[in-house]
Design an enzyme around this catalytic site. Structure first.
Site, PDB file in Angstrom:
ATOM      1  N   LEU A  67      -3.976  -1.564  -1.381  1.00  8.67           N
ATOM      2  CA  LEU A  67      -3.973  -2.847  -2.060  1.00  8.67           C
ATOM      3  C   LEU A  67      -4.625  -3.825  -1.091  1.00  8.67           C
ATOM      4  CD1 LEU A  67      -3.100  -4.679  -4.427  1.00  8.67           C
ATOM      5  CD2 LEU A  67      -0.969  -5.101  -3.190  1.00  8.67           C
ATOM      6  N   SER A  68      -5.819  -4.289  -1.401  1.00 12.72           N
ATOM      7  CA  SER A  68      -6.613  -5.086  -0.466  1.00 12.72           C
ATOM      8  C   SER A  68      -6.058  -6.504  -0.354  1.00 12.72           C
ATOM      9  CB  SER A  68      -8.069  -5.140  -0.930  1.00 12.72           C
ATOM     10  OG  SER A  68      -8.612  -3.839  -1.051  1.00 12.72           O
ATOM     11  N   ILE A  69      -5.645  -6.868   0.857  1.00  8.03           N
ATOM     12  CA  ILE A  69      -5.109  -8.202   1.126  1.00  8.03           C
ATOM     13  C   ILE A  69      -5.902  -8.879   2.240  1.00  8.03           C
ATOM     14  CG2 ILE A  69      -3.100  -9.534   1.844  1.00  8.03           C
ATOM     15  CD1 ILE A  69      -2.739  -8.290  -0.874  1.00  8.03           C
ATOM     16  N   ILE A  70      -6.034  -8.205   3.367  1.00 12.28           N
ATOM     17  CA  ILE A  70      -6.781  -8.732   4.514  1.00 12.28           C
ATOM     18  C   ILE A  70      -8.039  -7.877   4.698  1.00 12.28           C
ATOM     19  CG2 ILE A  70      -6.727  -9.179   7.003  1.00 12.28           C
ATOM     20  CD1 ILE A  70      -3.723  -9.525   6.787  1.00 12.28           C
ATOM     21  N   GLY A 124       1.505  -2.608   4.940  1.00 11.65           N
ATOM     22  CA  GLY A 124       2.186  -3.817   5.382  1.00 11.65           C
ATOM     23  C   GLY A 124       1.232  -4.926   5.755  1.00 11.65           C
ATOM     24  N   GLU A 125       1.744  -5.847   6.555  1.00 11.30           N
ATOM     25  CA  GLU A 125       0.942  -6.971   7.044  1.00 11.30           C
ATOM     26  C   GLU A 125       1.458  -7.382   8.412  1.00 11.30           C
ATOM     27  OE1 GLU A 125      -0.317 -11.564   5.817  1.00 11.30           O
ATOM     28  OE2 GLU A 125       0.692 -10.267   4.360  1.00 11.30           O
ATOM     29  N   CYS A 148       0.855  -1.182   0.000  1.00  7.00           N
ATOM     30  CA  CYS A 148       0.000   0.000   0.000  1.00  7.00           C
ATOM     31  C   CYS A 148       0.894   1.237   0.000  1.00  7.00           C
ATOM     32  CB  CYS A 148      -0.907   0.022   1.223  1.00  7.00           C
ATOM     33  SG  CYS A 148      -2.097  -1.341   1.299  1.00  7.00           S
ATOM     34  N   ASP A 185      -6.124  -6.348   9.842  1.00  5.27           N
ATOM     35  CA  ASP A 185      -5.014  -6.248  10.788  1.00  5.27           C
ATOM     36  C   ASP A 185      -4.749  -4.801  11.174  1.00  5.27           C
ATOM     37  OD1 ASP A 185      -4.114  -5.701   8.219  1.00  5.27           O
ATOM     38  OD2 ASP A 185      -2.223  -6.764   8.420  1.00  5.27           O
TER      39      ASP A 185
END
Length: 228
Positions: free
Chosen positions: A52-55, A78-79, A2, A102
């Site tokens: 940027l959609s991840i979780i 990040g993550e 992101c 998260d």
């Protein structure tokens, strides 16, 4: 991946949004799925985000993000690898969540533990967290520096972003080249410590956090050191 960016300039709160809107577009390649900007007009601070959609792919993962009450706001890149473990621990203590992101876990940790919250995070991250009550801004980077975060303090304002060009785009004038940094890069192929090719633009070093109580009032803190 992101993109995050922000400006803290109490002298011109009405002019921040157009500048940040332009800057956040330069980070579109880092987050094509969503964009967001939030302004605290009373303090003259604005946070921007490219997602940027991840979780949690839903709208509940939108950033900049806050939780009920709006005490603190965050823009995060990040993550957090242990976010499910942290979520379960917080829920066992009575904390409720509205999303599965998260990012919300970070905010809830901060509510629960204050500045110590960062010790619980395991992952790759760079974020800006604004505490409206305490009126301080936290800029932090993960332990090994996988996610980038740059900042510049000039003219009574603080600028920051995921990439140098985001900071350059927000400045009122073009920055000058740091001749010493240029010489170092041409000699060794990299620039050491927290310097960049531009004079006055620096990076948050790995394992460090910057706590600012004003655009020109800040301290850098190390929250992690490797065990040799």
């Amino acid at each position: 991946m992101c993109g995050i960016a922000g400006i803290w300039d109490p002298s011109r709160p009405d002019n921040i949004l157009p500048v940040l809107e332009r800057v956040i577009q330069t980070l579109a390649h880092r987050g094509p799925d969503d964009t967001g900007i939030w302004l605290d007009s009373k303090s003259g601070l604005a946070l921007g985000h490219r997602r940027l959609s991840i979780i949690d792919l839903s709208h509940l993962g939108h950033q900049p993000m806050t939780v009920v009450g709006g005490k603190s706001w965050i823009t995060f890149n990040g993550e957090i690898y242990n976010h499910m473990e942290l979520r379960r621990s917080l829920e066992s203590e009575g904390t409720s969540f509205r999303s599965s992101s998260d990012t919300e876990v970070i905010l809830r940790l901060y509510e629960r533990y204050g500045i110590r919250f960062i010790d619980f995070l395991r992952g790759m991250f760079a974020f800006a967290l604004w505490d409206r009550e305490q009126r301080h801004l936290i800029l932090a980077r993960d332990r090994l520096g996988k996610k980038p975060l740059y900042y510049c303090c000039t003219g009574g304002a603080l600028y920051f972003g995921s990439e140098i060009k985001a900071v350059v785009g927000a400045l009122p004038g073009p920055p000058s080249i740091d001749d010493g940094a240029l010489d170092e890069y041409l000699s060794f192929g990299f620039i050491g410590e927290d310097r960049t090719i531009y004079r006055g633009i620096r990076q948050i070093r790995p394992g460090m956090m910057l706590v600012a109580t004003g655009p020109s009032e800040m301290r850098l803190m190390s929250y992690w050191q490797p065990r040799w």
